[in-house]
Structure formats: C-alpha cells, structure tokens
Design an enzyme around this catalytic site. Structure first.
Site, PDB file in Angstrom:
ATOM      1  N   HIS A   1       0.907  -1.151   0.113  1.00 44.90           N
ATOM      2  CA  HIS A   1      -0.046  -0.019   0.099  1.00 44.90           C
ATOM      3  C   HIS A   1       0.808   1.378   0.014  1.00 44.90           C
ATOM      4  CE1 HIS A   1      -2.860   2.846   2.490  1.00 44.90           C
ATOM      5  NE2 HIS A   1      -3.097   3.272   1.147  1.00 44.90           N
TER       6      HIS A   1
ATOM      7  N   LEU B   1       5.575   2.800   3.005  1.00 48.75           N
ATOM      8  CA  LEU B   1       4.942   1.833   2.373  1.00 48.75           C
ATOM      9  C   LEU B   1       4.443   0.807   3.317  1.00 48.75           C
ATOM     10  CD1 LEU B   1       4.392   0.011  -0.254  1.00 48.75           C
ATOM     11  CD2 LEU B   1       6.570  -0.954   0.064  1.00 48.75           C
ATOM     12  N   GLU B   2       3.165   0.450   3.280  1.00 48.23           N
ATOM     13  CA  GLU B   2       2.485  -0.752   4.187  1.00 48.23           C
ATOM     14  C   GLU B   2       2.533  -2.013   3.371  1.00 48.23           C
ATOM     15  OE1 GLU B   2      -0.745   0.729   7.087  1.00 48.23           O
ATOM     16  OE2 GLU B   2      -1.434   0.829   4.784  1.00 48.23           O
ATOM     17  N   VAL B   3       3.280  -2.860   3.806  1.00 45.72           N
ATOM     18  CA  VAL B   3       3.311  -4.350   3.290  1.00 45.72           C
ATOM     19  C   VAL B   3       2.357  -5.264   3.988  1.00 45.72           C
ATOM     20  CG1 VAL B   3       4.878  -6.157   2.933  1.00 45.72           C
ATOM     21  CG2 VAL B   3       5.845  -3.855   2.489  1.00 45.72           C
TER      22      VAL B   3
ATOM     23  N   ILE C   1      -2.642   2.490   8.643  1.00 44.48           N
ATOM     24  CA  ILE C   1      -2.830   3.795   8.216  1.00 44.48           C
ATOM     25  C   ILE C   1      -4.311   4.167   8.495  1.00 44.48           C
ATOM     26  CG2 ILE C   1      -2.434   5.755   6.771  1.00 44.48           C
ATOM     27  CD1 ILE C   1       0.170   5.364   8.449  1.00 44.48           C
TER      28      ILE C   1
END
Ligand code: T1G
Length: 710
Positions: A453, A464-466, A502
């Site tokens: 994301h 960056l959301e993994v 987030i």
C-alpha cells in the site's frame, strides 16, 4: 598518546595518506574516542618531518563520515554537557583548520554533519561523481544544529544564502551540485579519486593553493557580500523558517542565529554562540524525538518484518496494472529510484498512454531539478513501456495492481495476472483498505499474493505498508519489503486487517473532522489548529488532496468492518454527490485554480447543511481529533496490527505526517499519559458518544501505569 584503531596512515612520497575506517562499524562516525584518535594522529603527522602534506580518505565503501556519533547525544544530561561536546568538536576541527601542513581530502560516499564540517576544515576537497557521494549538514533533522563549526565555515565558503538553504533544511546535496555550489573543489570519476587527491596534496606541499571565486555574480555580492544585503537575507530566512516550522522546531532558527552571529561578530564569537545553541537544543524533547525517529528508521532499514526472512527475489522487471494516479506514480518511482524495467497495463491504450506520460513526468522532474543527467533521463525513460494486454508480463518477478478499489475488480485482475506471469512471480495489491486474504481468496497461488500500500503522491510519500495474508510465503514478504526499500520507501509490515494501520487510525480522525464541521467549526479554523498542532495540512485539506470519493470508499469499508465506532460523518455525503471531490475536480471544500489552492468555498456549508458559527473551543477541537486517533491507534496496537509501537509511530509520521516532534501517536500518548487520556476520553464519550470510549489497551496502561515504550 598512541593513535587509536580508527585512523591509520602511511607515507607516500612525502604525503601522509590517512585512512579513517572505524573497526566493526558500517559507517565512520565521530565519537569522543575518535576525536582523541584524530588528535593523536595529527600530532604524529605534525611531528613527522617527512610529512609535507596530508591526503585524507575513508576506508568505508559507501560513506566518508556520517557525522558525530548520534548515540552519544542520547546520553547527554545537560545543556552544559552538550555545549562541551560541541566545543570539543570545534576545537578538534580548529586544530585541523590550523594544521601547519596542507590537507587534501578525498570524499566518496556520505559526507554528513561533522563529516562535512571536518572536510570544510581541510584545505582542499575532491569528491567522487557517484550517486552515493552526498554532502550535507542534516543536523536540524535531529533537532540540533551543525555544532563543529559548520554554521561558520559553510557560509564563509559558499555565501550566506546557499549555506542557509542547506543548514536550515538539512538537505543533502549530490556531489555534482556540491561542486556547483563550491563546497568541493574538484568532481572526479570515483576510480581517480585517490590519485587526484594525492596530486592536489602534492601540489599544496609545493605551496600551491586553490583560488576560490565567489559564485553567484552581482546578486551574490549584493546579498551575501555585505552586511546590509545579509540583513535582508536573514530577515527573509527567519520569516520563512517561522512559517515552515510553525514554531514547533527550534533548531533552524537557532542555526540561523549561529550563522548570523558569526558573520556579524567574527568566527570566534560565532563558534561560541554555535556551541551554546547546540547545547540548548541537544537536550530538548524535540531533539530527543527526532533522534529516536532516526534510530527507528535505520533499524527499519534492516527489518523484514518476519523472523528469519528468506533472501528476497531481485526484481528486474515490474508489471503495473492500472495506469491511473497511483499506478503511474508507482511506475515512475520504480524506474527513477530502482532503475527497473516497468511494463504498464490498462484497459485501453489512451489510458496507458496517459499513465506512461504521468510516469515520465517523475523522470522529467528529476531532470529539471538536476538530480539526473540528460543521458540518465533517456536511459530510464526507455525502461518504461505499456499496453492494453499482458504482453511482457511473462518476465516480471513482481506485479503491482493499482486498479479501482473494488474486491471483484481486483480479483479479476489477479486471475488475469496469474495467467500471464511465471509461477514464481509475486502479485501485490495497492489496496488501501480491502483485506489481502479476501483478494487472495480467488488466487490460484495465494502464497504469492501480498499487499503493497503506497501513499499519494507515490514519488514523494516515504511510507509503504506491506501486508501479508496468513497464506503469503515468507519469500514474497522479503521480496516486497526489499523492493519497497529500493524505491526509497520505509516499509512497515502490518497485519491483514481492514484499513491496515494507516487508514485504521486516520479514518476516525477524518470522521471526527466531519462531526466538528457539522457542529459548526469553520473549515479553515480546523485546518489552522491541526497545522498548529504540527500536521503538514489540516484534515479538510487532506480530504481535498486524497479525494472525497476515495475517502468515502475507505470510510464505507471501515464502517462495514468495525461498525458504529467508524460511523462516517453525514457532512461528507453531499460532497461526492455534488461532484466536489477535491483538488482533482478543481473544487472541494476549497477552491482550486489549476494547481493553485484558493480559500474555502463557502457554498459547501449549505451543501453539508451547517454554518461555521463556532462549535467547541479550539483546545477541544484538537483534543477530539487527536484523542479519537490515539484511542484507535492503541486499540490497533493491542490487536497486533503493527508489530511494535516503533512501526506504528514511523508509519503515522511517514504515512500522513503525524508531527515528528511529538514522536508519533504512541510516543505522544506516552507523553500525555494513558491515565489522563482515559479520563479525557471518558469525558468526551459522555458528551459526544461511544466513539470516544477508551479502549482496553489504554485502560490497562492507565491501571498498570505503564506506557507503549518501556
Ligand atoms: N551516529 C551514530 N550512528 C550512525 C550514524 C551517526 N552519525 N550514522 C549512521 N549510523 C548507524 C546507523 O544507526 C546504523 O546502525 C548504521 O550506522 C548504518 O546506517 C557536530 C552533531 C550515513 C547516509 O545525521 O544519514 O554530526 O542499525 O543503516 O542506509 O555538527 O546512516 O547498523 O546499528 O543508515 O547506508 C549528522 C546520519 C550527525 C547522518 C548511511 N549526521 N546517518 O545510510 O546505513 S550530527 C547524520 C545517515 C553531527 C555535528 C553534529 C545514514 C548514512 P545499525 P544506515 P545507510
């Protein structure tokens, strides 16, 4: 005093070749012990009659000197002790600057903070023309100022304006720009750095000295070259700093004062004031928080989010499905940051062409800001291609989809991509809310499916959301994290839950903004208060940036997942229906003239059925917005959505600009104190409803008098 292990030297034809290579450390940093070592080494060099000049190099592959040892700041207990630390650094570099034999320094890799201050104290600077060679004084990003003479020597070398531009922002300059600014005297190919530096030392041993001319012509003379001009420079800079920091970051103003004081009263007085101000700043809570963020981000650079991560697959070809705003942002960033081959796909060629053009704009912007050369621009642009079929996806190691935020659409794309890519390739969804396991439910190879994301605009937002699902293979996780880092992002691995981290903590904040609007709070007042609190923009401006349609979609998914606590604000419904989506439609809560943002569009109040007649008092507005977020953040930490408070705080700071000087929502909660937060939330819940009911995690911390950070 026997020379320490960090510095070694050998004589070559009258030139002492000194190498700084801190044993057992990935980077060179200047600690108290290293200072002693440098002093002892220079004493030996001075005593040795065979030494006519010195050529100084780093023994590290990618760093020259990363500055003073930041770990020593954490132990500082008083401003006086910190002032001493700065003065010691100044004394050391004064010794180098007044060394009776010429010193040429060869710079390859990061030359930052005390590292650049050391180089500025030397007589001649040669830098390698290499992407790793970066020069700067980033101290204000740690809440301090360049305390080893940087506020004195840099302005004298490149002029007040150029120096302030670097010192007040902490920005790091690539070597070619540092050469153009006059920070370094020569820019050379890395392979010739040693020889050219030695040659310069040799020339200097023979009495040659470089003649540095002031750059910038008449303007530089008018502004930098005389006290009146400088007065104007300082006045303008002070105004800009106050606006930019909102008074929340004292370091830039202090640095400005150290520069001004030195140029007015001479370098000796300047150094004294510099050390004093350094001392005051280094023990502030703001600096402590920024130093914590530094160590959190460096620790995250090595953390793959899982125990025993398998080695990542090196991505050489990336497929991007969806050539819209996010897809083109991901494509352009992948080319310019990681230099990978990118193949885009969308439903028809006009969309693909539009996406390719948008991706190329990211390259154009780097060229315009002279971050890449024309040759590099052409080489990178050739890496971008696209079509309305999956042709070319057969060689991709990773495909990222950025299509419409709808489960069916994403599952359909997944099916199509799985048919086009090798079995070993990974499929990542840029969904911002839909749980990955739900998308992967339609997969033939669910172990190859993951969430990546990104945040908009992709080229600029660092987070960056993994998001792995329960079935995602560990190798796919490390591949996604590693690729995210190559894009210059800070990845955090988060749990596969609606909204991930987030949107989970941001949605209650946005909903509360809607509640406050409905309660009569004026749009610009709410935004002003949250900027004052430390956010880069207020919640309403953020809605206009994100787009009301996206916000409405996210709010809907979150309400479906978590119920009443995430009830979307009725205030926003009318916006989407009326086509007021925000900046992208040229009208939202604010008016827009092209890229230029105007004032609030008063017509929206009628649309959302309210009048800006006041609402709660400012302190309560801030409290409702912040505490509803902290409450959800605590609850989400309790559920393990993030693996640690560190990840949560870095995520919030990098994801939507939670004020860094507050350390992130969880550090801020610790500072406020869980017991106090619980009390305030209970008061708000009584008055405004169950959405403020304090979560178990906070109540437990309050009961046990514990905190998120031990
Ligand atoms: N002090 C202490 N540790 C440092 C350090 C420093 N200055 N720089 C790096 N490290 C550690 C880092 O924590 C990590 O540790 C390891 O080195 C590798 O770093 C008087 C007072 C240099 C560009 O702000 O920007 O000088 O996790 O993973 O990606 O005016 O590190 O392995 O245990 O980041 O290759 C100003 C900070 C200091 C620069 C390398 N200097 N460093 O990046 O490796 S204040 C800075 C960086 C100052 C003077 C003042 C980056 C880097 P560990 P890394 P990297």
């Amino acid at each position: 005093m026997a020379p320490g292990p960090a510095l070694t030297w050998a004589l070559a034809d009258g030139i002492a070749v000194v190498t700084f290579d801190l044993p057992g450390e990935p980077v060179n940093k200047i600690s108290r012990a290293v200072k002693q070592d440098v002093l002892a080494t220079f004493e030996a060099l001075e005593r040795d009659a065979q030494v006519q000049a010195v050529a100084f190099f780093s023994g590290k592959p990618d760093t020259f000197i990363a500055g003073a040892d930041i770990e020593e700041f954490v132990t500082l207990t008083s401003a006086a002790e910190a002032e001493r630390l700065s003065a010691d650094g100044q004394d050391l570099l004064e010794r180098v600057a007044r060394f009776p034999k010429p010193i040429a320094v060869g710079i390859h890799g990061a030359c930052l903070g005390g590292g650049l201050e050391f180089a500025l104290a030397c007589g001649y600077r040669v830098a390698s023309d290499h992407p790793k060679t970066q020069l700067g004084l980033p101290e204000v990003q740690l809440g301090i100022l360049p305390g080893a003479g940087g506020c004195q020597r840099l302005p004298r070398l490149i002029g007040a304006r150029a120096a302030l531009d670097m010192i007040l922002t902490g920005k790091v300059e690539p070597a070619p720009r540092a050469f153009r600014l006059g920070i370094v005297d020569e820019l050379v190919h890395p392979a010739t750095l040693k020889d050219i530096t030695l040659a310069a030392a040799k020339r200097m041993a023979g009495g040659w000295r470089t003649k540095r001319r002031r750059r910038g012509g008449l303007v530089a003379w008018l502004l930098d070259g005389n006290p009146l001009g400088r007065q104007l420079v300082f006045r303008t800079a002070r105004k800009q700093v106050r606006v930019k920091t909102g008074g929340n970051y004292p370091a830039p103003l202090a640095a400005l004062e150290a520069v001004e004081h030195g140029l007015k009263h001479g370098i000796r007085e300047g150094l004294k004031r510099e050390a004093q101000l350094f001392g005051q700043l280094a023990v502030t809570d703001v600096s402590r928080k920024l130093v914590q963020i530094f160590f959190a981000t460096t620790a995250l650079k090595k953390d793959f989010g899982i125990p025993n991560p398998p080695p990542p697959v090196a991505v050489r070809r990336l497929g991007v499905v969806g050539a819209g705003f996010m897809g083109s942002g991901i494509a352009g960033t992948a080319v310019v940051q990681a230099g990978v081959d990118v193949r885009m796909k969308d439903a028809d060629l006009p969309r693909v062409a539009k996406g390719l053009a948008a991706a190329r704009e990211i390259l154009d912007d780097r060229l315009k800001r002279r971050r890449i050369t024309r040759y590099e621009h052409a080489r990178l642009a050739a890496l971008l291609s696209g079509g309305d079929t999956y042709a070319g996806f057969g060689r991709a190691e990773l495909v990222i989809e950025a299509v419409f935020e709808d489960l069916q659409v994403k599952q359909q794309v997944l099916g199509e991509v799985e048919a086009a890519i090798p079995e070993s390739a990974a499929f990542a969804s840029n969904t911002s809310t839909i749980p990955i396991h739900r998308i992967a439910a339609a997969a033939r190879r669910p172990e190859q499916v993951i969430g990546m994301h990104f945040f908009s605009p992709v080229a600029r937002m660092p987070l960056l959301e993994v998001i792995p699902s329960q079935r995602t293979a560990p190798g796919v996780i490390s591949t996604a994290v590693a690729f995210g880092r190559r894009l210059g992002k800070t990845p955090i691995v988060v749990q596969d839950s609606p909204g991930f981290w987030i949107n989970r903590i941001l949605t209650p904040y946005m909903n509360e903004a809607g509640q406050l609007l409905a309660a009569g709070v004026a749009i610009e007042e709410m935004d002003r208060l949250m900027v004052q609190f430390g956010f880069p923009v207020g919640p309403i401006t953020l809605l206009d940036e994100v787009g009301m349609d996206v916000a409405e979609k996210v709010a809907g998914v979150m309400y479906d997942a978590f119920g009443e606590r995430f009830t979307p604000s009725p205030a926003f419904a009318g916006m989407v229906k009326s086509g007021r989506l925000g900046r992208k439609t040229g009208k939202g809560f604010y008016t827009y003239d092209g890229a230029k943002k105007g004032g609030v569009d008063a017509a929206v109040y009628e649309l959302i059925g309210t009048q800006p007649n006041g609402g709660p008092r400012p302190a309560e507005i801030i409290q409702r917005l912040v505490l509803v977020m902290l409450n959800e953040a605590a609850r989400a930490v309790g559920e393990g959505i993030v693996r640690s408070p560190r990840d949560g705080d870095i995520g919030a700071i990098f994801g939507f600009g939670f004020p860094p000087f507050r350390g992130g929502p969880l550090r801020h909660a610790d500072d406020l104190g869980p017991a106090r937060i619980v009390g305030e939330l209970e008061r708000l819940a009584e008055r405004y409803g169950a959405r403020f009911a304090p979560c178990d995690v906070l109540q437990e911390h309050a009961r046990a008098n514990t905190k998120f950070y031990p």
